[in-house]
Design a protein around this motif. Structure first.
Motif, PDB file in Angstrom:
ATOM      1  N   THR A  12       0.833  -1.208   0.000  1.00  0.00           N
ATOM      2  CA  THR A  12       0.000   0.000   0.000  1.00  0.00           C
ATOM      3  C   THR A  12       0.867   1.258   0.000  1.00  0.00           C
ATOM      4  OG1 THR A  12      -0.189  -0.167   2.420  1.00  0.00           O
ATOM      5  CG2 THR A  12      -2.001  -1.067   1.106  1.00  0.00           C
ATOM      6  N   ASN A  14       2.904   4.423  -2.297  1.00  0.00           N
ATOM      7  CA  ASN A  14       2.371   5.566  -3.037  1.00  0.00           C
ATOM      8  C   ASN A  14       1.632   5.174  -4.308  1.00  0.00           C
ATOM      9  OD1 ASN A  14       3.342   7.444  -1.195  1.00  0.00           O
ATOM     10  ND2 ASN A  14       5.274   7.738  -2.265  1.00  0.00           N
ATOM     11  N   THR A  17      -1.743   3.333  -3.504  1.00  0.00           N
ATOM     12  CA  THR A  17      -2.779   4.237  -3.008  1.00  0.00           C
ATOM     13  C   THR A  17      -3.249   5.192  -4.106  1.00  0.00           C
ATOM     14  OG1 THR A  17      -1.053   5.697  -2.084  1.00  0.00           O
ATOM     15  CG2 THR A  17      -2.087   4.104  -0.599  1.00  0.00           C
ATOM     16  N   LYS A  21      -7.125   5.342  -5.141  1.00  0.00           N
ATOM     17  CA  LYS A  21      -7.805   6.636  -5.216  1.00  0.00           C
ATOM     18  C   LYS A  21      -8.436   6.843  -6.582  1.00  0.00           C
ATOM     19  CE  LYS A  21      -6.898  11.630  -4.909  1.00  0.00           C
ATOM     20  NZ  LYS A  21      -5.834  12.658  -4.645  1.00  0.00           N
ATOM     21  N   ALA A  42       1.074   0.374   9.718  1.00  0.00           N
ATOM     22  CA  ALA A  42       0.674   1.786   9.681  1.00  0.00           C
ATOM     23  C   ALA A  42       0.228   2.187   8.277  1.00  0.00           C
ATOM     24  CB  ALA A  42       1.828   2.673  10.145  1.00  0.00           C
ATOM     25  N   SER A  43       0.934   1.702   7.272  1.00  0.00           N
ATOM     26  CA  SER A  43       0.578   2.014   5.883  1.00  0.00           C
ATOM     27  C   SER A  43      -0.763   1.398   5.525  1.00  0.00           C
ATOM     28  CB  SER A  43       1.677   1.493   4.945  1.00  0.00           C
ATOM     29  OG  SER A  43       1.345   1.741   3.600  1.00  0.00           O
ATOM     30  N   LYS A  45      -3.201   0.523   7.613  1.00  0.00           N
ATOM     31  CA  LYS A  45      -4.255   1.196   8.378  1.00  0.00           C
ATOM     32  C   LYS A  45      -4.633   2.530   7.734  1.00  0.00           C
ATOM     33  CE  LYS A  45      -5.342   2.976  12.998  1.00  0.00           C
ATOM     34  NZ  LYS A  45      -4.829   3.202  14.377  1.00  0.00           N
ATOM     35  N   LYS A  46      -3.626   3.266   7.286  1.00  0.00           N
ATOM     36  CA  LYS A  46      -3.882   4.559   6.645  1.00  0.00           C
ATOM     37  C   LYS A  46      -4.703   4.387   5.379  1.00  0.00           C
ATOM     38  CE  LYS A  46      -1.536   8.574   4.648  1.00  0.00           C
ATOM     39  NZ  LYS A  46      -0.228   9.192   4.306  1.00  0.00           N
ATOM     40  N   ALA A  47      -4.363   3.371   4.575  1.00  0.00           N
ATOM     41  CA  ALA A  47      -5.111   3.128   3.337  1.00  0.00           C
ATOM     42  C   ALA A  47      -6.556   2.759   3.641  1.00  0.00           C
ATOM     43  CB  ALA A  47      -4.438   2.024   2.528  1.00  0.00           C
ATOM     44  N   GLU A  49      -8.353   3.534   6.325  1.00  0.00           N
ATOM     45  CA  GLU A  49      -9.084   4.682   6.859  1.00  0.00           C
ATOM     46  C   GLU A  49      -9.359   5.735   5.794  1.00  0.00           C
ATOM     47  OE1 GLU A  49      -6.640   6.000  10.054  1.00  0.00           O
ATOM     48  OE2 GLU A  49      -7.378   4.476  11.477  1.00  0.00           O
ATOM     49  N   GLU A  50      -8.384   5.943   4.893  1.00  0.00           N
ATOM     50  CA  GLU A  50      -8.532   6.995   3.889  1.00  0.00           C
ATOM     51  C   GLU A  50      -9.523   6.621   2.789  1.00  0.00           C
ATOM     52  OE1 GLU A  50      -5.746   9.664   0.833  1.00  0.00           O
ATOM     53  OE2 GLU A  50      -4.815   8.280   2.261  1.00  0.00           O
ATOM     54  N   CYS A  55      -9.116  -4.165   4.667  1.00  0.00           N
ATOM     55  CA  CYS A  55      -7.724  -4.474   4.934  1.00  0.00           C
ATOM     56  C   CYS A  55      -7.613  -5.920   5.413  1.00  0.00           C
ATOM     57  CB  CYS A  55      -7.151  -3.535   5.987  1.00  0.00           C
ATOM     58  SG  CYS A  55      -7.090  -1.808   5.448  1.00  0.00           S
TER      59      CYS A  55
END
Length: 271
Positions: A12, A14, A17, A21, A42-43, A45-47, A49-50, A55
């Motif tokens: 996940t 750049n 993502t 997107k 962390a990567s 989780k960010k994907a 949530e965004e 996941c």
């Protein structure tokens, strides 16, 4: 249970993502048909949530739930990932790899079965849905599979189709190309400040000049050569600047740069 619409991203970073997107924004895929897995929690989780996608707790879970597996991992991590998932790969999976320098032959040798595979080289402007992606099909990837790949990568820019043997050339030209452009832009900003412009003013002018020139080249019916001639009056300022380019063998320098990048791609593919 997989469906033919499920697309799973292993990795996940750049580029992944950016694709997620673009796919959601364009409506090419529904959120509930997009899955992701990443060893970097962390990567992942960010994907999640965004983008509101599912996941997975492991790469194996993602493979079992996905019809299309998009390998978005660093080239040096590819073998480890493939060794982990190879037992769960089925012949009806479609594998798409965006790892630079990794030939489809290597992926086939590790997973141990024949299945549809496609290799893709996108570039960083995909981060703003303005990318250029080259698609190369493996022996078992037909028009149906290529249509899936076009659908995915058209969400972040344009696509072209090439033979896999041309992927090192593509990497050297459009994959590395943004780096060349940014370096030239840096030089032009420095040149602007050297003739008296404030840095911020020079930067704004350079960015818009590249944006405008690229858009004009894309939309005009004229060739690049004709567009250059249109802005070059005999004895004028543009002619004076272009004359220095010719004296400095700008074309040879760029050709050598692309060739060096291409040869490095060949070397990486052998490692």
């Amino acid at each position: 249970m997989t469906t033919k619409e499920t697309l799973g991203f292993i990795g996940t970073g750049n580029m992944a993502t950016a694709l997620i997107k673009g796919l959601i924004k364009s409506g090419a895929y529904e959120r509930n048909n997009l899955l992701a897995a990443d060893k970097i929690e962390a990567s992942l989780k960010k994907a999640g949530e965004e983008f509101g996608i599912r996941c997975c707790t492991s790469n194996l879970e993602l493979v079992s739930e996905s019809a299309v597996i998009l390998l978005s991992v660093k080239p040096q991590n590819m073998r480890e990932v493939l060794e982990e998932i190879k037992g769960s790969i089925k012949k009806d999976h479609l594998i798409i790899s965006i790892a630079a320098g990794i030939p489809l032959k290597m992926i086939r040798e590790i997973v141990g079965i024949d299945l549809p595979m496609i290799r893709v080289m996108p570039n960083t402007p995909a981060l703003i849905q303005e990318g250029a992606s080259a698609l190369a099909s493996g022996p078992l990837a037909g028009e149906k599979e290529m249509a899936v790949a076009r659908k995915i990568f058209s969400a972040v820019g344009i696509t072209v189709e090439v033979e896999e043997k041309m992927m090192d050339a593509v990497t050297a030209l459009s994959g590395s190309g943004p780096g060349y452009v940014f370096r030239i832009m840096e030089c032009m900003v420095e040149a602007g400040t050297s003739v008296g412009l404030e840095h911020d003013v020079a930067l704004k002018l350079v960015i818009q000049t590249f944006l405008g020139a690229a858009r004009l080249a894309g939309e005009s019916e004229h060739s690049l050569s004709d567009l250059r001639k249109m802005v070059t009056s005999p004895g004028g300022t543009t002619a004076a600047g272009l004359g220095v380019f010719e004296e400095s063998s700008l074309k040879d320098t760029i050709v050598k740069a692309v060739d060096a990048a291409c040869q490095r791609g060949v070397e990486l593919g052998k490692d």
